[in-house]
Motif scaffolding. Structure first.
Motif, mmCIF file in Angstrom:
data_model
loop_
_atom_site.group_PDB
_atom_site.id
_atom_site.type_symbol
_atom_site.label_atom_id
_atom_site.label_comp_id
_atom_site.label_asym_id
_atom_site.label_seq_id
_atom_site.Cartn_x
_atom_site.Cartn_y
_atom_site.Cartn_z
ATOM 1 N N SER A 211 -8.765 -103.130 9.906
ATOM 2 C CA SER A 211 -9.947 -102.400 10.367
ATOM 3 C C SER A 211 -9.852 -100.909 10.048
ATOM 4 O O SER A 211 -8.803 -100.288 10.211
ATOM 5 N N TYR A 212 -10.960 -100.339 9.584
ATOM 6 C CA TYR A 212 -11.093 -98.894 9.387
ATOM 7 C C TYR A 212 -12.562 -98.568 9.599
ATOM 8 O O TYR A 212 -13.414 -98.929 8.785
ATOM 9 N N GLN A 213 -12.856 -97.950 10.738
ATOM 10 C CA GLN A 213 -14.234 -97.626 11.083
ATOM 11 C C GLN A 213 -14.348 -96.162 11.475
ATOM 12 O O GLN A 213 -13.422 -95.587 12.047
ATOM 13 N N VAL A 214 -15.521 -95.595 11.197
ATOM 14 C CA VAL A 214 -15.850 -94.255 11.659
ATOM 15 C C VAL A 214 -17.075 -94.399 12.547
ATOM 16 O O VAL A 214 -18.090 -94.969 12.128
ATOM 17 N N LEU A 215 -16.943 -93.910 13.783
ATOM 18 C CA LEU A 215 -18.026 -94.004 14.748
ATOM 19 C C LEU A 215 -18.477 -92.611 15.154
ATOM 20 O O LEU A 215 -17.650 -91.711 15.327
ATOM 21 N N LEU A 216 -19.768 -92.444 15.301
ATOM 22 C CA LEU A 216 -20.352 -91.205 15.804
ATOM 23 C C LEU A 216 -21.020 -91.559 17.124
ATOM 24 O O LEU A 216 -21.966 -92.346 17.156
ATOM 25 N N HIS B 182 -15.312 -100.841 1.006
ATOM 26 C CA HIS B 182 -14.409 -99.819 0.463
ATOM 27 C C HIS B 182 -14.134 -98.772 1.545
ATOM 28 O O HIS B 182 -14.771 -98.774 2.595
ATOM 29 N N PHE B 183 -13.177 -97.911 1.271
ATOM 30 C CA PHE B 183 -12.959 -96.756 2.136
ATOM 31 C C PHE B 183 -13.995 -95.697 1.778
ATOM 32 O O PHE B 183 -14.386 -95.583 0.616
ATOM 33 N N PRO B 184 -14.403 -94.885 2.760
ATOM 34 C CA PRO B 184 -15.328 -93.811 2.418
ATOM 35 C C PRO B 184 -14.596 -92.727 1.651
ATOM 36 O O PRO B 184 -13.427 -92.478 1.888
ATOM 37 N N ASP B 185 -15.288 -92.096 0.693
ATOM 38 C CA ASP B 185 -14.682 -90.895 0.154
ATOM 39 C C ASP B 185 -15.162 -89.748 1.042
ATOM 40 O O ASP B 185 -16.114 -89.889 1.812
ATOM 41 N N VAL B 186 -14.485 -88.642 0.986
ATOM 42 C CA VAL B 186 -14.768 -87.529 1.891
ATOM 43 C C VAL B 186 -16.204 -87.048 1.737
ATOM 44 O O VAL B 186 -16.897 -86.787 2.722
ATOM 45 N N LYS B 187 -16.678 -86.949 0.510
ATOM 46 C CA LYS B 187 -18.044 -86.483 0.251
ATOM 47 C C LYS B 187 -19.062 -87.387 0.941
ATOM 48 O O LYS B 187 -19.977 -86.923 1.622
ATOM 49 N N GLU B 188 -18.903 -88.682 0.768
ATOM 50 C CA GLU B 188 -19.812 -89.666 1.366
ATOM 51 C C GLU B 188 -19.810 -89.557 2.888
ATOM 52 O O GLU B 188 -20.863 -89.549 3.532
ATOM 53 N N LEU B 189 -18.623 -89.448 3.470
ATOM 54 C CA LEU B 189 -18.507 -89.379 4.921
ATOM 55 C C LEU B 189 -19.129 -88.085 5.461
ATOM 56 O O LEU B 189 -19.866 -88.101 6.445
ATOM 57 N N LYS B 190 -18.867 -86.972 4.799
ATOM 58 C CA LYS B 190 -19.444 -85.699 5.233
ATOM 59 C C LYS B 190 -20.972 -85.740 5.169
ATOM 60 O O LYS B 190 -21.651 -85.221 6.048
ATOM 61 N N GLN B 191 -21.514 -86.359 4.131
ATOM 62 C CA GLN B 191 -22.969 -86.448 4.011
ATOM 63 C C GLN B 191 -23.554 -87.290 5.144
ATOM 64 O O GLN B 191 -24.579 -86.936 5.730
ATOM 65 N N GLN B 192 -22.895 -88.396 5.482
ATOM 66 C CA GLN B 192 -23.381 -89.251 6.564
ATOM 67 C C GLN B 192 -23.339 -88.515 7.901
ATOM 68 O O GLN B 192 -24.274 -88.595 8.692
ATOM 69 N N VAL B 193 -22.257 -87.804 8.154
ATOM 70 C CA VAL B 193 -22.136 -87.057 9.410
ATOM 71 C C VAL B 193 -23.164 -85.936 9.435
ATOM 72 O O VAL B 193 -23.883 -85.750 10.422
ATOM 73 N N ASP C 159 -26.029 -85.682 7.935
ATOM 74 C CA ASP C 159 -27.385 -86.198 8.088
ATOM 75 C C ASP C 159 -27.706 -86.540 9.543
ATOM 76 O O ASP C 159 -28.868 -86.514 9.945
ATOM 77 N N ARG C 160 -26.679 -86.798 10.349
ATOM 78 C CA ARG C 160 -26.886 -87.169 11.754
ATOM 79 C C ARG C 160 -26.711 -86.000 12.726
ATOM 80 O O ARG C 160 -27.348 -85.972 13.765
ATOM 81 N N VAL C 161 -25.834 -85.061 12.415
ATOM 82 C CA VAL C 161 -25.544 -84.002 13.388
ATOM 83 C C VAL C 161 -26.159 -82.656 13.055
ATOM 84 O O VAL C 161 -26.408 -81.846 13.944
ATOM 85 N N ASN C 162 -26.415 -82.381 11.765
ATOM 86 C CA ASN C 162 -26.980 -81.093 11.364
ATOM 87 C C ASN C 162 -27.617 -81.248 9.982
ATOM 88 O O ASN C 162 -27.089 -80.762 8.985
ATOM 89 N N PRO C 163 -28.793 -81.905 9.921
ATOM 90 C CA PRO C 163 -29.408 -82.229 8.636
ATOM 91 C C PRO C 163 -29.669 -81.034 7.718
ATOM 92 O O PRO C 163 -29.712 -81.188 6.509
ATOM 93 N N GLY C 164 -29.808 -79.840 8.266
ATOM 94 C CA GLY C 164 -30.074 -78.670 7.439
ATOM 95 C C GLY C 164 -28.837 -78.016 6.871
ATOM 96 O O GLY C 164 -28.918 -77.086 6.069
ATOM 97 N N LYS C 165 -27.664 -78.495 7.257
ATOM 98 C CA LYS C 165 -26.402 -77.877 6.843
ATOM 99 C C LYS C 165 -26.115 -78.141 5.365
ATOM 100 O O LYS C 165 -26.196 -79.267 4.896
ATOM 101 N N SER C 166 -25.756 -77.091 4.656
ATOM 102 C CA SER C 166 -25.341 -77.235 3.267
ATOM 103 C C SER C 166 -23.868 -77.636 3.228
ATOM 104 O O SER C 166 -23.052 -77.098 3.972
ATOM 105 N N LEU C 167 -23.563 -78.572 2.364
ATOM 106 C CA LEU C 167 -22.171 -78.983 2.169
ATOM 107 C C LEU C 167 -21.597 -78.395 0.892
ATOM 108 O O LEU C 167 -20.539 -78.823 0.434
ATOM 109 N N GLY C 168 -22.279 -77.424 0.323
ATOM 110 C CA GLY C 168 -21.788 -76.776 -0.886
ATOM 111 C C GLY C 168 -21.627 -77.758 -2.016
ATOM 112 O O GLY C 168 -22.534 -78.521 -2.330
ATOM 113 N N HIS C 169 -20.434 -77.780 -2.617
ATOM 114 C CA HIS C 169 -20.202 -78.636 -3.786
ATOM 115 C C HIS C 169 -20.341 -80.122 -3.454
ATOM 116 O O HIS C 169 -20.614 -80.932 -4.328
ATOM 117 N N ALA C 170 -20.178 -80.505 -2.189
ATOM 118 C CA ALA C 170 -20.307 -81.914 -1.815
ATOM 119 C C ALA C 170 -21.759 -82.381 -1.850
ATOM 120 O O ALA C 170 -22.023 -83.572 -1.810
#
Length: 99
Positions: free
Chosen positions: A49-54, A67-78, A80-91
């Motif tokens: 098991s490998y889960q990420v819960l918000l 598959h495992f999440p890559d960091v970029k994918e995980l940051k985008q998902q988070v 989109d849920r916690v601060n949709p206007g936030k820029s992730l820069g290169h991600a």
């Protein structure tokens, strides 16, 4: 008082995934230091098991997603849920098309 969301990363300790979970936690805490209440690492009793819960909602599941999440994918998902206007820069940048 506005409560900040919490993330839990549940990982299989028998599979040796603690370091992967800790790395993901570090990346999320660094990127969302003002947006999250915290990140908790939780050893799972379910093998593989490998889960990420918000806030107890599964936003990533290794078995479900295949598959495992890559960091970029995980940051985008988070984001989109916690601060949709936030820029992730290169991600946020899409890969450039190659000629």
């Amino acid at each position: 008082m506005n409560m900040k969301p919490d993330i839990t990363i549940s990982y299989c300790p028998k599979c040796g995934w603690l370091l992967r979970a800790a790395y993901m936690a570090q990346e999320l805490l660094t990127t969302f230091e003002e947006d999250l209440g915290g990140v908790t690492l939780r050893p799972s009793e379910i093998a593989g098991s490998y889960q990420v819960l918000l806030n107890n909602e599964v936003i990533f599941d290794r078995k479900r997603d295949g598959h495992f999440p890559d960091v970029k994918e995980l940051k985008q998902q988070v984001r989109d849920r916690v601060n949709p206007g936030k820029s992730l820069g290169h991600a946020d940048r899409k890969p450039e098309a190659r000629p």
